[in-house]
Design a protein around this motif. Structure first.
Motif, PDB file in Angstrom:
ATOM      1  N   LEU A 171       0.827  -1.208   0.000  1.00 55.59           N
ATOM      2  CA  LEU A 171       0.000   0.000   0.000  1.00 55.59           C
ATOM      3  C   LEU A 171       0.859   1.255   0.000  1.00 55.59           C
ATOM      4  O   LEU A 171       1.699   1.456   0.883  1.00 55.59           O
ATOM      5  N   GLU A 177      -6.197   0.266  -7.874  1.00 55.25           N
ATOM      6  CA  GLU A 177      -6.897  -0.962  -7.479  1.00 55.25           C
ATOM      7  C   GLU A 177      -6.448  -2.127  -8.346  1.00 55.25           C
ATOM      8  O   GLU A 177      -6.194  -3.239  -7.844  1.00 55.25           O
ATOM      9  N   VAL A 202     -10.534  -5.531  -5.285  1.00 55.39           N
ATOM     10  CA  VAL A 202      -9.807  -4.504  -4.545  1.00 55.39           C
ATOM     11  C   VAL A 202     -10.596  -3.218  -4.721  1.00 55.39           C
ATOM     12  O   VAL A 202     -10.823  -2.769  -5.842  1.00 55.39           O
ATOM     13  N   PHE A 204     -11.055   0.788  -3.226  1.00 56.53           N
ATOM     14  CA  PHE A 204     -10.553   1.890  -2.413  1.00 56.53           C
ATOM     15  C   PHE A 204     -11.689   2.880  -2.113  1.00 56.53           C
ATOM     16  O   PHE A 204     -12.556   3.130  -2.955  1.00 56.53           O
ATOM     17  N   SER A 208     -15.559   0.687  -1.807  1.00 57.45           N
ATOM     18  CA  SER A 208     -15.691  -0.460  -0.907  1.00 57.45           C
ATOM     19  C   SER A 208     -17.113  -0.648  -0.401  1.00 57.45           C
ATOM     20  O   SER A 208     -17.426  -1.657   0.235  1.00 57.45           O
ATOM     21  N   LEU A 220      -5.079   5.098  -5.024  1.00 60.84           N
ATOM     22  CA  LEU A 220      -5.240   5.142  -3.576  1.00 60.84           C
ATOM     23  C   LEU A 220      -4.855   6.515  -3.040  1.00 60.84           C
ATOM     24  O   LEU A 220      -3.810   7.062  -3.388  1.00 60.84           O
ATOM     25  N   ASN A 224      -8.179   6.544   2.948  1.00 64.99           N
ATOM     26  CA  ASN A 224      -9.091   5.680   2.189  1.00 64.99           C
ATOM     27  C   ASN A 224      -9.197   4.317   2.859  1.00 64.99           C
ATOM     28  O   ASN A 224      -8.196   3.762   3.342  1.00 64.99           O
ATOM     29  N   VAL A 226      -9.437   0.368   2.340  1.00 64.51           N
ATOM     30  CA  VAL A 226      -8.935  -0.562   1.329  1.00 64.51           C
ATOM     31  C   VAL A 226      -9.556  -1.926   1.625  1.00 64.51           C
ATOM     32  O   VAL A 226      -9.219  -2.566   2.626  1.00 64.51           O
ATOM     33  N   CYS A 228     -10.054  -5.752   0.398  1.00 69.86           N
ATOM     34  CA  CYS A 228      -9.502  -6.791  -0.484  1.00 69.86           C
ATOM     35  C   CYS A 228     -10.220  -8.110  -0.226  1.00 69.86           C
ATOM     36  O   CYS A 228     -10.159  -8.650   0.878  1.00 69.86           O
TER      37      CYS A 228
END
Length: 370
Positions: A171, A177, A202, A204, A208, A220, A224, A226, A228
């Motif tokens: 990251l 993404e 993925v 951001f 999400s 990113l 934010n 993240v 996954c």
């Protein structure tokens, strides 16, 4: 005949008989790629190849016959203890199938997976045979994993879990993404996975908040979320794990959402044991989230079975009729999704055991700030 294969075949016939049907044989017929019935690989244990247009015939004794084109003949022949019959064209395939089904009066079919075209082809060419739906006995049999399957699922989950530290290290500001998705996929395959078990998610920031989001070239930014959601496929068996990270310093609102989802995860996992209704697990998770200020923001089922497919036929949901049995393997994946802000989901893979669940995804679940 391979003991594992024989037991799997007999299990399906046993579940069929207990539901009031008694076929003389079962046929599993594949379509093209994207229309393959994973039951073909469940019954044959073949590890390589597509097997488009190929079939398996299974008998109550536990024996099977694999009818394959020459394209996958070698993979079939390398699989021990199965009868392999090779055909060169559709005409030859039809003759071979007719010979195998000559004494069959009632033939079981997996209605849930066979294409309409293949169903109509069987119906047209074998009019004397009564066709019956065995999709429920097949699904039930596949939901209860044997020890070989559990070993493969644990390996798959281990591969996925080991990728989580790589995600943390990767990251950085302006990574996209899609770039992070490719890093996840590469590292799973570098550890022995044949492929991801589904398209890696993925997401951001505000993305999400969409559970089945597709990664884009979105960059990113600081502060934010993240999310996954990814899994490894190992010898055809799938894992499925989700972790949500914060890139920056979390605020009170994000922390509260995360802690709510983490507690919901613990509630769901604590309910996983033999004899519990899957609907009870979901209701416990949903009722807890709805008791908070995030009522109505848990917008999907609590989990699904995993195996040869990442969604392997059963669900942990409000309307599920499944009763948990030893050896079933499910995801537990509560989430809260706030449009324009983002979402938090935590997902683990868990084996149903008698007294307590066996969680096979090992990545840390505490809120991580990067």
């Amino acid at each position: 005949m391979n003991r594992i294969i024989k037991n799997r075949v007999r299990k399906i016939f046993s579940f069929a008989e207990s539901s009031g049907t008694k076929p003389d044989a079962i046929i599993i017929k594949n379509g093209i790629e994207g229309q393959l019935d994973s039951t073909f690989f469940y019954l044959s244990n073949i590890r390589s190849g597509l097997f488009e247009g190929c079939s398996i015939i299974a008998y109550p004794s536990g024996s099977i016959s694999v009818l394959t084109s020459k394209l996958e003949e070698q993979s079939a022949l390398e699989t021990p203890d199965i009868e392999v019959i090779t055909f060169e064209n559709e005409s030859e395939y039809k003759k071979l199938l007719n010979k195998k089904l000559m004494k069959i009066r009632i033939l079981g079919i997996n209605y849930g997976e066979i294409t309409l075209g293949n169903y109509l082809w069987i119906k047209k060419n074998f009019q004397r045979i009564k066709l019956i739906d065995l999709s429920k006995p097949i699904t039930r049999a596949r939901c209860i994993k044997d020890e070989m399957e559990i070993k493969l699922l644990k390996k798959s989950a281990n591969i996925a879990s080991k990728v989580f530290p790589v995600i943390i290290r990767s990251l950085e500001k302006d990574i996209t993404e899609s770039q992070l998705s490719s890093i996840i996929n590469y590292n799973m395959e570098n550890q022995g996975a044949s492929s991801p078990s589904f398209q890696t998610i993925v997401a951001f920031g505000k993305h999400s908040a969409e559970p089945h989001y597709t990664p884009q070239n979105y960059k990113l930014k600081r502060n934010n979320l993240v999310l996954c959601d990814y899994g490894a496929k190992y010898n055809r068996y799938c894992s499925d794990i989700t972790r949500t990270i914060f890139f920056g310093k979390t605020n009170k609102n994000i922390k509260e959402i995360y802690e709510t989802v983490l507690h919901a995860s613990k509630i769901g996992l604590s309910k996983i044991r033999i004899g519990v209704k899957a609907s009870e697990v979901h209701n416990a998770v949903e009722d807890f989230i709805n008791s908070t200020k995030y009522k109505g923001r848990f917008i999907h089922s609590t989990g699904h079975s995993i195996g040869l497919n990442v969604h392997d036929g059963a669900s942990i949901s409000r309307k599920s009729e499944v009763v948990l049995e030893e050896g079933m393997v499910f995801t537990i994946e509560p989430g809260i999704y706030i449009p324009k802000l983002g979402g938090v989901r935590i997902e683990d893979d868990v084996i149903v055991r008698r007294n307590k669940p066996e969680i096979i995804t090992k990545a840390p679940k505490e809120l991580t700030e990067v």
